[in-house]
Design an enzyme around this catalytic site. Structure first.
Site, PDB file in Angstrom:
ATOM      1  N   GLN A 103      52.035 -31.023  86.237  1.00 59.86           N
ATOM      2  CA  GLN A 103      51.460 -32.179  85.549  1.00 59.86           C
ATOM      3  C   GLN A 103      50.577 -31.717  84.395  1.00 59.86           C
ATOM      4  O   GLN A 103      49.705 -30.858  84.568  1.00 59.86           O
ATOM      5  CB  GLN A 103      50.624 -32.984  86.545  1.00 59.86           C
ATOM      6  CG  GLN A 103      50.054 -34.259  85.972  1.00 59.86           C
ATOM      7  CD  GLN A 103      49.219 -35.003  87.000  1.00 59.86           C
ATOM      8  OE1 GLN A 103      48.250 -34.454  87.529  1.00 59.86           O
ATOM      9  NE2 GLN A 103      49.578 -36.230  87.292  1.00 59.86           N
ATOM     10  N   TYR A 174      42.778 -41.306  82.750  1.00 62.92           N
ATOM     11  CA  TYR A 174      42.566 -40.161  81.865  1.00 62.92           C
ATOM     12  C   TYR A 174      43.053 -40.513  80.455  1.00 62.92           C
ATOM     13  O   TYR A 174      43.453 -41.641  80.196  1.00 62.92           O
ATOM     14  CB  TYR A 174      43.237 -38.910  82.444  1.00 62.92           C
ATOM     15  CG  TYR A 174      42.658 -38.532  83.796  1.00 62.92           C
ATOM     16  CD1 TYR A 174      41.275 -38.532  83.996  1.00 62.92           C
ATOM     17  CD2 TYR A 174      43.463 -38.217  84.882  1.00 62.92           C
ATOM     18  CE1 TYR A 174      40.716 -38.209  85.228  1.00 62.92           C
ATOM     19  CE2 TYR A 174      42.916 -37.893  86.121  1.00 62.92           C
ATOM     20  CZ  TYR A 174      41.543 -37.894  86.287  1.00 62.92           C
ATOM     21  OH  TYR A 174      40.992 -37.585  87.502  1.00 62.92           O
ATOM     22  N   CYS A 345      48.140 -36.856 109.032  1.00 64.22           N
ATOM     23  CA  CYS A 345      46.937 -37.009 108.206  1.00 64.22           C
ATOM     24  C   CYS A 345      46.142 -38.204 108.731  1.00 64.22           C
ATOM     25  O   CYS A 345      46.716 -39.237 109.065  1.00 64.22           O
ATOM     26  CB  CYS A 345      47.391 -37.262 106.770  1.00 64.22           C
ATOM     27  SG  CYS A 345      46.128 -37.897 105.674  1.00 64.22           S
ATOM     28  N   ALA A 462      31.369 -30.176 134.147  1.00 64.60           N
ATOM     29  CA  ALA A 462      31.383 -28.758 134.539  1.00 64.60           C
ATOM     30  C   ALA A 462      29.958 -28.227 134.520  1.00 64.60           C
ATOM     31  O   ALA A 462      29.360 -28.093 133.457  1.00 64.60           O
ATOM     32  CB  ALA A 462      32.260 -27.972 133.573  1.00 64.60           C
TER      33      ALA A 462
HETATM   34  C1  FMN Z   1      42.918 -33.442  96.842  1.00 64.16           C
HETATM   35  C2  FMN Z   1      43.675 -34.353  95.955  1.00 64.16           C
HETATM   36  C3  FMN Z   1      43.845 -34.010  94.618  1.00 64.16           C
HETATM   37  C4  FMN Z   1      44.581 -34.851  93.783  1.00 64.16           C
HETATM   38  N1  FMN Z   1      44.798 -34.464  92.487  1.00 64.16           N
HETATM   39  C5  FMN Z   1      45.604 -35.211  91.699  1.00 64.16           C
HETATM   40  C6  FMN Z   1      45.991 -34.736  90.412  1.00 64.16           C
HETATM   41  O1  FMN Z   1      45.637 -33.637  89.990  1.00 64.16           O
HETATM   42  N2  FMN Z   1      46.786 -35.539  89.663  1.00 64.16           N
HETATM   43  C7  FMN Z   1      47.235 -36.747  90.104  1.00 64.16           C
HETATM   44  O2  FMN Z   1      47.956 -37.432  89.387  1.00 64.16           O
HETATM   45  N3  FMN Z   1      46.914 -37.205  91.345  1.00 64.16           N
HETATM   46  C8  FMN Z   1      46.131 -36.461  92.154  1.00 64.16           C
HETATM   47  N4  FMN Z   1      45.873 -36.880  93.443  1.00 64.16           N
HETATM   48  C9  FMN Z   1      46.499 -38.123  93.964  1.00 64.16           C
HETATM   49  C10 FMN Z   1      47.798 -37.812  94.743  1.00 64.16           C
HETATM   50  O3  FMN Z   1      48.824 -37.413  93.877  1.00 64.16           O
HETATM   51  C11 FMN Z   1      48.304 -39.032  95.536  1.00 64.16           C
HETATM   52  O4  FMN Z   1      48.579 -40.050  94.632  1.00 64.16           O
HETATM   53  C12 FMN Z   1      47.320 -39.515  96.576  1.00 64.16           C
HETATM   54  O5  FMN Z   1      46.936 -38.446  97.404  1.00 64.16           O
HETATM   55  C13 FMN Z   1      47.896 -40.644  97.438  1.00 64.16           C
HETATM   56  O6  FMN Z   1      49.043 -40.236  98.092  1.00 64.16           O
HETATM   57  P1  FMN Z   1      49.051 -39.893  99.673  1.00 64.16           P
HETATM   58  O7  FMN Z   1      48.501 -41.080 100.372  1.00 64.16           O
HETATM   59  O8  FMN Z   1      50.482 -39.607  99.996  1.00 64.16           O
HETATM   60  O9  FMN Z   1      48.185 -38.716  99.828  1.00 64.16           O
HETATM   61  C14 FMN Z   1      45.127 -36.066  94.285  1.00 64.16           C
HETATM   62  C15 FMN Z   1      44.934 -36.396  95.631  1.00 64.16           C
HETATM   63  C16 FMN Z   1      44.233 -35.552  96.464  1.00 64.16           C
HETATM   64  C17 FMN Z   1      44.073 -35.933  97.912  1.00 64.16           C
HETATM   65  S1  SF4 Z   2      43.736 -35.242 107.214  1.00 59.02           S
HETATM   66 FE1  SF4 Z   2      42.033 -35.751 105.904  1.00 59.02          FE
HETATM   67  S2  SF4 Z   2      41.596 -33.885 104.799  1.00 59.02           S
HETATM   68 FE2  SF4 Z   2      43.653 -33.665 105.666  1.00 59.02          FE
HETATM   69  S3  SF4 Z   2      44.986 -34.339 104.051  1.00 59.02           S
HETATM   70 FE3  SF4 Z   2      44.590 -36.094 105.353  1.00 59.02          FE
HETATM   71  S4  SF4 Z   2      42.878 -37.123 104.355  1.00 59.02           S
HETATM   72 FE4  SF4 Z   2      42.965 -35.080 103.524  1.00 59.02          FE
END
Ligand code: FMN
Ligand code: SF4
Length: 688
Positions: A103, A174, A345, A462
């Site tokens: 990205q 952004y 998760c 225990a």
């Molecule tokens: C730790 C973390 C970092 C992320 N960084 C980005 C990123 O750099 N660019 C982006 O478009 N989305 C970013 N996201 C959003 C994820 O791409 C995704 O849309 C979000 O986690 C929801 O999807 P999920 O429920 O399957 O996790 C990030 C999400 C997490 C948890």
């Molecule tokens: S369990 Fe919690 S820390 Fe791990 S990926 Fe899911 S939300 Fe993030």
């Protein structure tokens, strides 16, 4: 075949991806000196080994004005020396037949300036960052040209490193998204006003990228399905913008998400939102765009749901992003029909997003190997040198995790839990709104313990005699914490008048919220979720909650997990009264005297039915001190050492499973080393 759609390949602009399971872009903040690190490589390789079809590396910054200072640990495409480390990460994915996209992004005015050189932030119109309060300038035409060229150069940089495709970030508020939405674009020139104008910079970027990489290379965009804010773009308008891009015939896919600005959190919601929380919008969007691959995302936490999304034609690939941080073998388990072995998760964001927002390396509450794959990844678990009999006391997250690891390594393990149900404090936490999704931590671990043949003794306390009669080779205490009634806090050792029947602990308030009465005074020494969760639970049982906190913000600990917006909405919606920078001085029956920590001014709050102590928990360490010196191999982990978060508990249980007990056995990580070693000076390219 149960998961026929999920396991079928897809071809995008000539690139075949082995299945429909992916992770959308996510930045893990492992980069060092603007380049992918060894930690990135190991993280990616783990998921590639685990069978994922596609993963997208998050936020690679294309221009020095776009990196800000709020996100250390991101990689740049404008540093030539960053290309070789990127190639190593890409090769790690390819070694296991996964595909990898990258990205490209410019953070625009949404963050904070770099602390080294204070470069001014660029935004479509003069604006103020919601994260930092810093003001940005309206980008000028020659600067727009520089950004467009930088995206194209970034795409070439990625292609040369072997990356399979690039994704242009037009989501999350952004730079490119901030042009697209009328919320932040107030320009009067060709780049503002009508949709075509607001989309102009994105189209210029896409055209420049396409010209630079040629027609046979995958180029996609990430789009928010909605701005999630009044006055912003809703899903139909986003679909109209996407239609213009698709009709330009220069992009190959659209990865969805949602939100921007103050609503950035909507894309990665916690357990406050239901699973698959973006699916309704997605279905509408996809209906308008049947002629391009669309990627679904947003709390999709099980294979059946993912399969249904594809079968119903709502999307062409499904992202389970956090779900595959939690279980890197998710895809393989789906392909092999072993979905009952998936580690789920819990959508708490504590280990992942909260770390990322703080600029810390991403890890995972339920998967301590995440971000630590080089040491703890797949294939690193070694059988015990000499299998022994282990007695684990305490069936909370720490004890369960430890028992799991010890049993996996061939030890004979007995786990003793005082209550009828395993889970410890988790069973209290899940009663709070937004926390029900955490229950899978318990059910997944319990399932594994059964599979591994751990003997579980429930409803048994225990004590010393039980332990000595049992005769284990090693005893591991994970006895947790108890709610402290003494009133001890970081403000004062005691509160006058505390020893009264109408003073409740936080756990009592969560478990029996009706006891709180009509008007409750909640003392908050932590600013953490459990305080807000308890307040909400009492409100929902009919109480008026008066929150008194020593902190200068309401529940600051819920900011980085993104629990804050839904929690605030519910708490204020229910009439929360909050006194910050304050603490209780004395309790006289139904009157509580509180004082301001800075001015000392006292206020008496009347007609209080109950006082709830949101004060620190006490380690349940009594058994440890009784046994210390009497048992050779005696250890303790988790809250009975010091009450902390579930992440701490699970991690210490994980280490105990590998017999990494004691501080001297704990690994030093790459990030720690950077902080510790004198060689960790900033690269010259960043100083200049
Ligand atoms: C730790 C973390 C970092 C992320 N960084 C980005 C990123 O750099 N660019 C982006 O478009 N989305 C970013 N996201 C959003 C994820 O791409 C995704 O849309 C979000 O986690 C929801 O999807 P999920 O429920 O399957 O996790 C990030 C999400 C997490 C948890
Ligand atoms: S369990 Fe919690 S820390 Fe791990 S990926 Fe899911 S939300 Fe993030």
């Amino acid at each position: 075949m149960k998961y026929r759609h999920l396991t079928s390949p897809i071809t995008i602009n000539g690139l075949t991806i082995r299945n429909r399971l992916m992770q959308t872009a996510h930045n893990r903040h492992y980069a060092r000196r603007g380049a992918e690190s060894e930690r990135d490589r190991a993280y990616v390789e783990e998921r590639a080994k685990g069978g994922i079809g596609l993963l997208t590396l998050g936020n690679h910054i294309v221009h020095p004005t776009g990196m800000g200072g709020g996100h250390p640990g991101v990689a740049f495409t404008f540093l030539p020396e960053a290309q070789q480390p990127l190639r190593a990460t890409v090769e790690a994915a390819h070694r296991h037949d996964a595909r990898i996209f990258l990205q490209l992004n410019h953070f625009g005015g949404s963050i904070t300036s770099n602390p080294d050189d204070y470069r001014v932030l660029w935004a479509p119109s003069r604006s103020v960052s919601i994260l930092s309060g810093e003001q940005s300038k309206a980008i000028e035409l020659e600067e727009i040209n520089a950004v467009v060229s930088a995206f194209a150069e970034g795409a070439v940089f990625a292609k040369q490193a072997g990356v399979d495709g690039v994704e242009i970030h037009v989501a999350h508020g952004y730079l490119l998204h901030s042009f697209l939405t009328p919320l932040t674009n107030r320009r009067a020139d060709n780049y503002g006003g009508a949709l075509e104008n607001r989309l102009r910079i994105t189209r210029e970027v896409i055209a420049a990228v396409r010209a630079a990489v040629g027609p046979e290379y995958v180029v996609g965009v990430r789009l928010s399905l909605s701005d999630e804010m009044p006055g912003g773009m809703e899903v139909d308008q986003m679909a109209a913008a996407a239609r213009l891009l698709v009709d330009d015939r220069m992009i190959d896919y659209i990865a969805t998400s949602s939100g921007q600005g103050a609503m950035f959190w909507v894309g990665a919601q916690t357990g406050f939102a239901p699973p698959g929380f973006l699916l309704d919008k997605l279905a509408r969007f996809k209906k308008a765009l049947p002629d391009i691959p669309v990627f679904a995302v947003g709390g999709i936490d099980d294979a059946d749901m993912a399969e249904a999304i594809l079968a119903e034609g709502k999307a062409d690939m499904v992202a389970i992003t956090r779900g595959q941080i939690a279980d890197p073998e998710f895809a393989r388990k789906v392909v092999e029909g072993r979905t009952d072995e998936i580690r789920h998760c819990i959508r708490g964001n504590q280990g992942c997003l909260a770390h990322a927002i703080r600029g810390a390396p991403v890890t995972c509450t339920v998967n301590p190997a995440a971000g630590r794959e080089a040491i703890f990844g797949l294939g690193t678990l070694k059988p015990a040198d000499s299998p022994a009999v282990w007695l684990v006391i305490g069936g909370g997250p720490a004890g369960m995790k430890a028992a799991e690891g010890l049993a996996e390594r061939g030890h004979r393990v007995t786990l003793v839990e005082r209550e009828a149900l395993l889970g410890g404090q988790l069973n209290i936490n899940i009663l709070q709104r937004g926390r029900a999704s955490w229950n899978v931590l318990r059910t997944d671990l319990e399932r594994n313990l059964t599979r591994l043949g751990v003997t579980i003794m429930r409803g048994l306390t225990a004590d010393e005699s039980f332990i000595s009669t049992f005769g284990a080779d090693a005893v591991l205490l994970a006895t947790g914490a108890y709610a402290d009634r003494s009133g001890w806090s970081s403000v004062s050792a005691r509160i006058a008048g505390l020893e009264q029947a109408h003073v409740l602990t936080l756990w009592e308030a969560i478990q029996e919220p009706a006891r709180a009465g009509k008007k409750v005074l909640l003392l908050d020494d932590e600013g953490a979720f459990r305080i807000g969760g308890a307040a909400l639970r009492m409100q929902e049982a009919g109480s008026h909650v008066v929150h008194v906190s020593r902190l200068n913000a309401l529940l600051p600990g819920t900011m980085t997990t993104t629990d804050m917006p839904p929690l605030y909405t519910a708490l204020f919606g229910n009439g929360l009264e909050s006194h910050l920078n304050s603490w209780a001085r004395r309790i006289d029956g139904r009157s509580v005297t509180i004082f301001n920590l800075y001015s000392g001014v006292e206020v008496v709050i009347e007609d209080i039915d109950t006082i709830v102590l949101g004060t620190p928990r006490h380690p349940a360490d009594g058994l440890y001190y009784k046994l210390k010196g009497r048992i050779d191999r005696l250890y303790r982990i988790g809250d009975c050492l010091a009450p902390r978060t579930t992440d701490h508990a699970v991690y210490e249980g994980f280490l105990a499973g590998r017999e990494l007990l004691g501080w001297e056995k704990r690994p030093i990580f790459e990030g720690d080393r950077d902080a510790l070693l004198p060689t960790a000076v900033p690269p010259t390219a960043l100083i200049g």
